[in-house]
Scaffold this motif. Structure first.
Motif, PDB file in Angstrom:
ATOM      1  N   ARG A 294       0.044  44.361  25.176  1.00 54.67           N
ATOM      2  CA  ARG A 294       0.621  44.953  23.971  1.00 54.67           C
ATOM      3  C   ARG A 294      -0.004  46.314  23.668  1.00 54.67           C
ATOM      4  O   ARG A 294       0.665  47.223  23.196  1.00 54.67           O
ATOM      5  CB  ARG A 294       0.426  44.004  22.783  1.00 54.67           C
ATOM      6  CG  ARG A 294       1.133  44.451  21.511  1.00 54.67           C
ATOM      7  CD  ARG A 294       0.951  43.416  20.414  1.00 54.67           C
ATOM      8  NE  ARG A 294       1.523  42.142  20.789  1.00 54.67           N
ATOM      9  CZ  ARG A 294       2.799  41.825  20.611  1.00 54.67           C
ATOM     10  NH1 ARG A 294       3.633  42.713  20.082  1.00 54.67           N
ATOM     11  NH2 ARG A 294       3.247  40.627  20.955  1.00 54.67           N
ATOM     12  N   ALA A 295      -1.280  46.464  23.999  1.00 56.00           N
ATOM     13  CA  ALA A 295      -1.966  47.724  23.730  1.00 56.00           C
ATOM     14  C   ALA A 295      -1.411  48.860  24.584  1.00 56.00           C
ATOM     15  O   ALA A 295      -1.471  50.027  24.187  1.00 56.00           O
ATOM     16  CB  ALA A 295      -3.468  47.560  23.998  1.00 56.00           C
ATOM     17  N   ASP A 296      -0.853  48.528  25.761  1.00 52.77           N
ATOM     18  CA  ASP A 296      -0.343  49.560  26.671  1.00 52.77           C
ATOM     19  C   ASP A 296       1.156  49.814  26.516  1.00 52.77           C
ATOM     20  O   ASP A 296       1.660  50.833  26.997  1.00 52.77           O
ATOM     21  CB  ASP A 296      -0.612  49.157  28.123  1.00 52.77           C
ATOM     22  CG  ASP A 296      -2.085  49.240  28.484  1.00 52.77           C
ATOM     23  OD1 ASP A 296      -2.820  49.977  27.794  1.00 52.77           O
ATOM     24  OD2 ASP A 296      -2.504  48.563  29.441  1.00 52.77           O
ATOM     25  N   GLN A 297       1.863  48.908  25.870  1.00 55.36           N
ATOM     26  CA  GLN A 297       3.318  49.003  25.845  1.00 55.36           C
ATOM     27  C   GLN A 297       3.818  50.265  25.151  1.00 55.36           C
ATOM     28  O   GLN A 297       4.731  50.932  25.638  1.00 55.36           O
ATOM     29  CB  GLN A 297       3.908  47.761  25.172  1.00 55.36           C
ATOM     30  CG  GLN A 297       3.817  46.519  26.051  1.00 55.36           C
ATOM     31  CD  GLN A 297       4.247  45.258  25.332  1.00 55.36           C
ATOM     32  OE1 GLN A 297       4.562  45.284  24.138  1.00 55.36           O
ATOM     33  NE2 GLN A 297       4.242  44.135  26.033  1.00 55.36           N
ATOM     34  N   ALA A 298       3.209  50.624  24.011  1.00 58.51           N
ATOM     35  CA  ALA A 298       3.656  51.820  23.282  1.00 58.51           C
ATOM     36  C   ALA A 298       3.402  53.076  24.104  1.00 58.51           C
ATOM     37  O   ALA A 298       4.252  53.980  24.155  1.00 58.51           O
ATOM     38  CB  ALA A 298       2.934  51.912  21.936  1.00 58.51           C
ATOM     39  N   ASP A 299       2.265  53.143  24.782  1.00 58.49           N
ATOM     40  CA  ASP A 299       1.955  54.306  25.613  1.00 58.49           C
ATOM     41  C   ASP A 299       2.905  54.393  26.806  1.00 58.49           C
ATOM     42  O   ASP A 299       3.295  55.483  27.217  1.00 58.49           O
ATOM     43  CB  ASP A 299       0.505  54.239  26.102  1.00 58.49           C
ATOM     44  CG  ASP A 299      -0.489  54.504  24.992  1.00 58.49           C
ATOM     45  OD1 ASP A 299      -0.080  55.063  23.949  1.00 58.49           O
ATOM     46  OD2 ASP A 299      -1.669  54.146  25.150  1.00 58.49           O
ATOM     47  N   TRP A 300       3.262  53.251  27.364  1.00 60.45           N
ATOM     48  CA  TRP A 300       4.198  53.242  28.490  1.00 60.45           C
ATOM     49  C   TRP A 300       5.584  53.708  28.041  1.00 60.45           C
ATOM     50  O   TRP A 300       6.275  54.424  28.779  1.00 60.45           O
ATOM     51  CB  TRP A 300       4.273  51.840  29.092  1.00 60.45           C
ATOM     52  CG  TRP A 300       5.005  51.785  30.409  1.00 60.45           C
ATOM     53  CD1 TRP A 300       6.276  51.369  30.624  1.00 60.45           C
ATOM     54  CD2 TRP A 300       4.494  52.170  31.693  1.00 60.45           C
ATOM     55  NE1 TRP A 300       6.596  51.454  31.956  1.00 60.45           N
ATOM     56  CE2 TRP A 300       5.514  51.944  32.633  1.00 60.45           C
ATOM     57  CE3 TRP A 300       3.264  52.673  32.131  1.00 60.45           C
ATOM     58  CZ2 TRP A 300       5.357  52.213  34.000  1.00 60.45           C
ATOM     59  CZ3 TRP A 300       3.102  52.932  33.491  1.00 60.45           C
ATOM     60  CH2 TRP A 300       4.137  52.705  34.398  1.00 60.45           C
ATOM     61  N   GLN A 301       5.977  53.340  26.825  1.00 59.90           N
ATOM     62  CA  GLN A 301       7.258  53.806  26.304  1.00 59.90           C
ATOM     63  C   GLN A 301       7.242  55.320  26.113  1.00 59.90           C
ATOM     64  O   GLN A 301       8.253  55.989  26.322  1.00 59.90           O
ATOM     65  CB  GLN A 301       7.574  53.106  24.976  1.00 59.90           C
ATOM     66  CG  GLN A 301       7.963  51.645  25.136  1.00 59.90           C
ATOM     67  CD  GLN A 301       9.149  51.457  26.071  1.00 59.90           C
ATOM     68  OE1 GLN A 301      10.170  52.142  25.933  1.00 59.90           O
ATOM     69  NE2 GLN A 301       9.017  50.553  27.016  1.00 59.90           N
TER      70      GLN A 301
END
Length: 279
Positions: A225-232
């Motif tokens: 979850r911590a990486d999902q926003a950055d990946w988006q």
């Protein structure tokens, strides 16, 4: 060629607080000071020129001092060594291959704010968003695969249209060769058709690679979850740079329920109408 490209891009690289060390080093106490960075390269200071050699391939680890994140980079190629400030030497490297997790970590190091992201993406290459899928985990969210399926469906729809266009070019060439035009006129018109095909083929290839790379990015979205926003944000950077306005519009229309062929047709009609209005 890599050195030339690296030097041409110096004006859009950015100073970042980061450290670089070899994988053999424990921690970053003896690390090299990072100088500047972009999506496919980085440079750092060496105390002596003979630490590394141009053409040498390294395995490095990087510490992003902005957020404390450390990540490894395999297959980093030394491109050049230049005298730096004082007794230092500047070691410029090209990143040849990353996993999806390394790509995300490196993207966070480069893209710290909107202004730098815009400048970096203006000269970014499609290959910079490629990664080693065999060493990268697949997404655990079925919605990511639905998104990837939409991108691939649009790639197929575009390929069908492009095939029809290429067939028309060859038909025109065939008509020229069978005509009673003089040899010089036949040669002139043949060259014009081939030049048109050559220029368009580069665009068609770019379109296909853009859709397939987008699908690959979606299929390997991180589960954390911590990486999902950055990946988006990474995907948004990619879409804004490598999808044309028509492609972005078609992708949006698919999300509204249109089929790939219908979405592409509507997007193309809208772009033609918009162009006519501007004139």
């Amino acid at each position: 060629m890599e050195q030339l490209n690296l030097e041409q891009r110096q004006s859009v690289r950015f100073a970042r607080p980061f450290k670089v060390a070899t994988l053999e080093e424990v921690g970053f106490d003896q690390a090299f000071r990072g100088v500047d960075v972009n999506l496919t390269g980085l440079s750092f200071c060496l105390p002596e020129a003979d630490w590394f050699l141009p053409g040498q391939t390294l395995s490095l680890k990087v510490l992003n001092e902005l957020n404390g994140e450390a990540f490894e980079l395999e297959g980093v190629k030394v491109v050049h060594l230049h005298p730096g400030s004082g007794d230092d030497w500047l070691c410029g490297c090209h990143i040849t291959q990353v996993t999806s997790e390394q790509l995300l970590a490196h993207h966070r190091l480069v893209m710290t704010d909107g202004a730098t992201a815009e400048s970096s993406m203006a000269v970014a290459k499609l290959s910079e968003f490629d990664f080693d899928e065999t060493a990268s985990p697949l997404s655990q969210d079925t919605a990511d695969f639905q998104e990837a399926s939409m991108a691939l469906s649009l790639a197929v729809a575009e390929a069908e249209q492009n095939q029809q266009w290429v067939e028309q070019v060859f038909e025109r060439l065939n008509q020229i060769w069978q005509s009673r035009l003089g040899a010089d006129q036949q040669l002139l018109e043949t060259r014009q058709e081939i030049d048109s095909l050559k220029q368009a083929w580069q665009e068609l290839t770019q379109q296909a690679r853009s859709w397939s790379t987008l699908a690959k990015l979606l299929a390997h979205s991180p589960s954390s979850r911590a990486d999902q926003a950055d990946w988006q944000r990474l995907i948004a950077d990619f879409e804004g740079r490598f999808l044309t306005e028509t492609q972005q519009m078609a992708y949006d229309l698919m999300h509204q329920g249109h089929s790939a062929r219908d979405a592409l047709k509507r997007a193309q009609q809208a772009r033609v109408s918009s162009s006519s209005d501007e004139v």
